[in-house]
Scaffold this motif. Structure first.
Motif, PDB file in Angstrom:
ATOM      1  N   SER D  12       5.383   0.114  -2.092  1.00 47.18           N
ATOM      2  CA  SER D  12       5.647   1.449  -1.537  1.00 47.18           C
ATOM      3  C   SER D  12       6.156   2.376  -2.624  1.00 47.18           C
ATOM      4  CB  SER D  12       6.628   1.353  -0.377  1.00 47.18           C
ATOM      5  OG  SER D  12       7.921   1.654  -0.805  1.00 47.18           O
ATOM      6  N   THR D  68      11.830   0.653   2.656  1.00 40.23           N
ATOM      7  CA  THR D  68      10.453   0.924   2.276  1.00 40.23           C
ATOM      8  C   THR D  68      10.159   2.419   2.339  1.00 40.23           C
ATOM      9  OG1 THR D  68       9.906  -1.168   3.307  1.00 40.23           O
ATOM     10  CG2 THR D  68       8.082   0.266   2.721  1.00 40.23           C
ATOM     11  N   PHE D  72       9.576   5.020  -0.801  1.00 33.73           N
ATOM     12  CA  PHE D  72       8.367   5.838  -0.866  1.00 33.73           C
ATOM     13  C   PHE D  72       8.731   7.287  -1.121  1.00 33.73           C
ATOM     14  CE2 PHE D  72       5.012   8.365   1.077  1.00 33.73           C
ATOM     15  CZ  PHE D  72       3.897   7.807   0.484  1.00 33.73           C
TER      16      PHE D  72
END
Lengths: 222, 159, 226, 106, 287, 86, 93
Positions: D12, D68, D72
């Motif tokens: 990610s 995650t 990102f």
């Protein structure tokens, strides 16, 4: 009891002096090499270093030690041969000179060179065949070599040279086959033994003899 | 910078054997300071030197007992379990060798150098792989030497 | 015991009389690696070196002749096999012989070149290889004298280390350093790499590195630091 | 599985950086602009770093989802073309660090 | 977990983290030299880029070898991952892998026929001469912990504390080794800018991609071994932090030091190795 | 036993003497002289072999020495002929 | 103890070998050295005989002249080369 259980006391007592002699010889020769400017002289001195090695191995004083010496000798010889050839090749390229390729003089009329070689070589070769193995190979090889060196006839064609080296390759294969027989089918060990001994004999002898043939080939080109 | 110059000179091929030999020489000298002795429990021990020849043994100095093709000789090897025929080669003599043995007592070496005998046993049977290598070294050195000789030092004008 | 803590579990043995080869994951990996390289070398053709010509705009191709190619390939393959053998052998003297064989083959692989500098390096390397046979075989002999055996498997089971064995392994490592040309004796070998004929000279390097790694294992087994 | 989680985090992060790089090239066409702070990037950065560092505070999300997501977003700003997104990242890290340290300090 | 899945997972992690660390290193170096520097993701993108580029092979190359060598390098480092994080096998095996890798790297240079690759190959022989003594640090670890199996070393450290405190000189040696493997380091003579890209000069397209993948894995693995062997049992987060810290430290060193001349580079490394080995042995005797 | 000791120590003395002679003896600048001097250690080693009863090794060694001498002399003569300064 | 007891083959041959070795090292001319080499070899062969390994002595006795011949040939050849070189230098000078 023919063979003792342990190494006899006298051999043990000789170990230390022999080892020290080996180390000392190695040290002196190495010192000589390190102060030596010329490459050829360094090559000659490495021969002495090899002597030191032989003494150290021999000092163990068992049958195994002897079995280790035999090949060590041959290795030493082979390496000297290869390296001296490289040295010559290098110098020829450096100087760029065409030299007469004759290593030994034959202009001299030496009596011994006329009568002795046939006999001496014959004795050596026959004896070498009787001995077989590394020892016999070396003995017979010197016989062939001496014969080749001293004969005046120079009609050996180039092909023969390759033929002789081919024999030695075949001999090596015979030896390998003998070795395999000894391990794979131990029942016929006698055959394996004979193959091995004669294979090594042929191989060593033909290789030693090659040196002499090499000399002749060069003479022929003169 | 002096160190840099020293390092550069170490990279000169001609110096290397000299440097190597002096280092090796010094290490050999240290051998004199270290207590050393022969461990008497060795493989393949041999009798006192000259003992067999003094007894008038025709196979001296390599007599290790045994009977031809019947009884194995005495060999103290490392792994007897790997060698079913241990000692048989040691005791083997060729017919010529037997006749030589019966005629003189001074040819023991030659007899044991012909096929059969202790050294053959070690070289071909118990330590056979070593001998393969040794003869390989020999053949390789000769290949190299003869190749260089044939193609460079002898037939150079062909180039 | 020691063998297992060094290279992993003992996978098997190959007895050839008194010489017993043994396999651990470590030995097996190195053995297979050497064999893969040997195969690759055997089937490759050589590189062509392209050099700019002096004084003009042309290129100059340096190639390896067919005869030279054949002999060098032969020597390189034998050298690869010897290296593979040195990885799995279980006998000190056998190992030293393999190292000696590797040494002479290394010289041979470059002995066929035409550059004077490279020939000079090969000769000097040859000198070292010959000098190194003293510590190499001498070391093995002193190990034999002090332990009474040459088999690594037997030596691993001994419970003591004498100063004599330490001295012998010192000699042994010096011999291996000489035969294979590691630091600080690297210069002769590096000079030899300037010649064309890539896949063959690689074996020189391969053999020396693998042998050194293997030598470390053997020396640790012999010396048993604890 | 620990390693799978970490692999997802890394992926990610990588995807975020790639996307950030592409977007930033679309958005800005001048190299090496310093001193200016882009408010959108600032918000993304703060949100991303907050999610990464303070995932424990967000009890309604499983921590690995928030990390995650946070990685990102953070990578989106961090991975911008050279010269952009630096101050935004630093501010984002500072704020989330303060929030992380706040319970301990108070 | 399934062994294959485990291997795949670890290889992927190694590759991604290795690439990111390389990118980070470049970024840090650039900032030290007051340049903006490429994004951290750059090295990864660079690697992936080569897989969609056209592959071409120089006609001077030594053919099957030239192609095989790139995939060999990949295979070797993948097996390093298997020996390392996956099964925690013998360090000696890792040493063997390192030795093999040296050869592949070296031959990648010489099999192309490019003079730059050739020079890089000669230098690789030089540098191998220096790196192998450095790798002898394993012997010191063995002397200290009495084992070469990585899992046992971890257990040893769990009981006796990190090895970096007991054998600091060995850790220093290993650090120098890692330093010499990083691009732009003072010891990176095989990839110096004076010989274009060193051994990679003539590798294009997919082959270059393989080479770069294996370099990333190599970097990850070296750092992993350093952390595992000297710092002891760590969680994944610990590994990450440690790797980032070492990469940044190395970036600092790289940014501020010049490339050494080949001879000097080697002799400096050998000096380190000598000091490390002798010093460690002396320290062990004293303690 | 005494005989064996005599051979052994004679061999040792010859080896050491010969080595010193080869390294720093008079006139060893000439390669021929140096090669001739190497024969003394060779004989010394043969004696040591003899005292250990390594007779087969002795036999092989004698043959090998002859060949080594020949190889070295061949190199010396040819290099001399080329006028190479080595 | 009769001093003549010390005169046996072993002692004599070792004395001969020492004389030969000293001769090889000290004599300046290569041809003289070859002669002393023959002395050394003779001592060596008689030592082997004292050890009663007659076959080895036989081989050594065969190799002795071969070694001598090889040495002689090399010395003659090298003298020839050196002489020719000296001549060339003279004629060019």
């Amino acid at each position: 009891m023919i063979v003792p259980e342990v190494v006899p006391a006298i051999t043990v007592s000789l170990f230390l002096p022999a080892l020290y002699v080996g180390l000392l010889v190695g040290f002196i020769a190495l010192l000589g090499i390190s102060f030596q400017k010329k490459d050829l002289h360094a090559l000659i001195l490495t021969d002495i270093v090899g002597v030191g090695m032989l003494i150290i191995v021999a000092a163990v004083g068992t049958d195994l030690a002897e079995a280790l010496i035999l090949p060590g000798l041959v290795v030493q010889l082979a390496e000297i041969m290869a390296i001296s050839e490289i040295l010559m090749s290098r110098e020829m390229r450096k100087t760029g000179k065409k030299v007469s390729f004759m290593p030994m003089p034959l202009k001299m009329n030496m009596e011994i060179l006329k009568t002795a070689p046939n006999f001496l070589s014959l004795v050596l070769i026959v004896y070498g065949i009787f001995l077989t193995g590394f020892t016999g190979g070396a003995v017979a090889g010197v016989g062939i070599l001496f014969y080749a060196l001293s004969r005046k006839s120079r009609g050996l064609p180039f092909k023969l040279w390759e033929g002789v080296s081919g024999i030695s390759g075949v001999a090596w294969c015979i030896w390998l086959a003998g070795f395999l027989i000894l391990f794979v089918t131990p029942e016929i060990w006698l055959l394996g033994l004979l193959m091995s001994s004669f294979g090594i004999l042929l191989k060593v002898a033909s290789k030693m003899g090659l040196i002499g043939v090499l000399g002749r080939e060069e003479i022929k080109r003169d | 910078m002096k160190l840099g110059r020293l390092w550069n000179s170490l990279a000169n091929p001609k110096r290397i054997p000299r440097v190597f030999s002096i280092i090796l020489g010094v290490i050999l000298l240290t051998g004199f300071l270290i207590p050393m002795a022969l461990n008497d429990n060795q493989l393949y021990p041999r009798p006192v030197p000259q003992e067999q020849i003094n007894q008038g043994n025709p196979l001296a100095p390599y007599d290790r007992g045994g009977e031809v093709l019947k009884e194995p000789g005495i060999v103290k090897s490392q792994y007897p379990q790997n060698e079913p025929n241990l000692g048989k080669i040691t005791s083997y003599l060729t017919p010529i060798a037997i006749s030589v043995k019966n005629s003189t007592i001074y040819y023991g070496t030659s007899i044991y150098s012909s096929p059969g005998g202790l050294i053959d046993e070690i070289l071909y049977y118990t330590r056979g792989f070593d001998t393969v290598l040794e003869s390989t070294i020999l053949i390789m050195a000769f290949v190299i030497a003869s190749w260089v000789a044939l193609n460079f030092t002898m037939r150079r004008e062909d180039e | 015991m020691d063998i297992a803590t060094l290279g992993g579990q003992l996978l098997g043995q190959i007895p050839l009389g008194d010489i017993v080869l043994y396999l651990t994951p470590f030995n097996l990996f190195m053995f297979v690696g050497a064999l893969i390289f040997t195969t690759l070398i055997a089937i490759s053709r050589t590189e062509t070196q392209v050099e700019a010509e002096f004084g003009s705009l042309n290129d100059n191709e340096v190639k390896v002749g067919l005869k030279e190619f054949k002999i060098r390939r032969f020597l390189a393959v034998v050298c690869g096999l010897a290296t593979a053998g040195a990885m799995i052998t279980g006998d000190v003297f056998n190992f030293t012989l393999l190292v000696a064989l590797i040494g002479i083959l290394n010289i041979g692989i470059v002995s066929a070149v035409k550059q004077i500098d490279v020939l000079n390096a090969a000769f000097q390397y040859g000198l070292i290889a010959m000098i190194a046979s003293l510590p190499l075989f001498g070391g093995a002999a002193i190990i034999l004298a002090s332990t009474g055996t040459l088999s690594i498997l037997e030596i691993a089971q001994l419970s003591f280390t004498t100063p004599m064995m330490f001295f012998a392994s010192l000699l042994l490592i010096l011999g291996i350093a000489g035969e294979t040309g590691i630091a600080p004796f690297y210069a002769t070998k590096a000079e030899m790499f300037r010649t064309p004929g890539s896949p063959f000279i690689i074996i020189i390097h391969l053999s020396s590195l693998l042998v050194i790694v293997r030598a470390i294992e053997i020396l640790l087994i012999i010396n048993k630091p604890f | 599985m620990d390693e799978i989680t970490y692999l997802i985090y890394i992926i990610s992060f990588v995807l975020g950086s790639v996307l950030g790089l592409l977007l930033s090239y679309k958005k800005y066409n001048q190299p090496f602009v310093t001193k200016k702070i882009d408010p959108v990037a600032l918000i993304i950065s703060i949100a991303g770093w907050f999610l990464v560092v303070n995932s424990a505070l967000l009890f309604f999300l499983p921590s690995f989802v928030s990390i995650t997501l946070g990685l990102f977003l953070a990578a989106l700003v961090l991975g911008m073309r050279p010269g952009y997104g630096r101050y935004e990242t630093v501010i984002g890290i500072l704020i989330s660090a303060v929030v992380w340290l706040a319970p301990a300090l108070l | 977990m399934n062994l294959m899945a485990n291997i795949l997972l670890n290889v992927l992690i190694a590759f991604l983290i290795g690439s990111l660390l390389y990118g980070l290193q470049r970024k840090v170096m650039a900032r030290i030299q007051t340049r903006p520097g490429p994004p951290i993701i750059q090295h990864l993108l660079h690697t992936l880029k080569f897989f969609i580029k056209e592959s071409s092979f120089p006609y001077t190359a030594a053919m099957p070898f030239y192609i095989a060598i790139a995939s060999m390098l990949c295979a070797i480092w993948v097996s390093a991952v298997i020996v390392g994080p996956v099964i925690e096998g013998s360090l000696l095996l890792f040493f063997g892998i390192y030795a093999l890798q040296k050869i592949v790297e070296h031959n990648a240079g010489s099999s192309s026929g490019s003079p730059y690759g050739k020079l890089s190959c000669v230098r690789a022989v030089f540098s191998a001469a220096a790196e192998v003594p450095l790798f002898a640090v394993l012997v010191i670890i063995y002397l200290q912990t009495q084992t070469m199996v990585i899992s046992d070393i971890i257990n040893y450290q769990a009981v006796n504390g990190p090895l970096i405190f007991t054998i600091p000189l060995a850790a220093l040696m290993f650090f120098v080794l890692i330093l010499s493997k990083s691009p732009d380091s003072p010891f990176a003579i095989t990839k110096g800018k004076d010989i274009v890209s060193g051994y990679e000069t003539e590798h294009f397209g997919v082959l270059r991609g393989y080479l770069m993948i294996s370099e990333s894995i190599a970097w990850y693995m070296l750092l992993w071994v350093f952390l595992t062997v000297f710092i002891g049992p760590l969680g994944i987060l610990g590994y990450l932090v440690g790797m980032v810290a070492i990469s940044v430290l190395i970036a600092f060193i790289n940014a501020t030091t010049p490339l050494l001349n080949p001879n000097h580079s080697i002799m400096v490394q050998i000096t380190f190795a000598f000091i490390g080995i002798v010093g460690s042995l002396v320290l062990m005797m004293v303690m | 036993m005494l005989e064996m000791q005599i051979w052994f120590y004679t061999g040792c003395a010859l080896v050491i003497l010969g080595t010193i002679g080869t390294v720093i003896g008079p006139g060893v600048k000439d390669p021929i002289v140096r090669i001739l001097n190497t024969e003394i250690p060779a004989v010394g080693v043969s004696l040591i072999f003899l005292s250990y009863n390594h007779v087969l090794a002795l036999l092989t060694f004698i043959a090998a020495t002859v060949i080594i001498t020949l190889i070295l002399l061949r190199a010396v003569v040819r290099l001399e002929e080329m006028g190479a300064e080595v | 103890m009769n001093p003549l007891d010390f005169i046996n083959l072993t002692i004599i041959s070792s004395v001969v070998m020492f004389i030969g070795a000293a001769g090889i090292i000290l004599l300046p001319k290569p041809l003289d050295k070859v002669i002393m080499f023959a002395l050394l070899q003779g001592g060596f062969i008689s030592t082997i005989v004292a050890a009663r390994y007659l076959d080895v002595a036989l081989v050594a006795a065969i190799f002795d002249p071969i070694a001598t011949v090889i040495l002689l040939m090399a010395i003659i050849k090298i003298n020839e080369i050196r002489g020719r070189k000296a001549q060339e230098e003279d004629s060019s000078a």
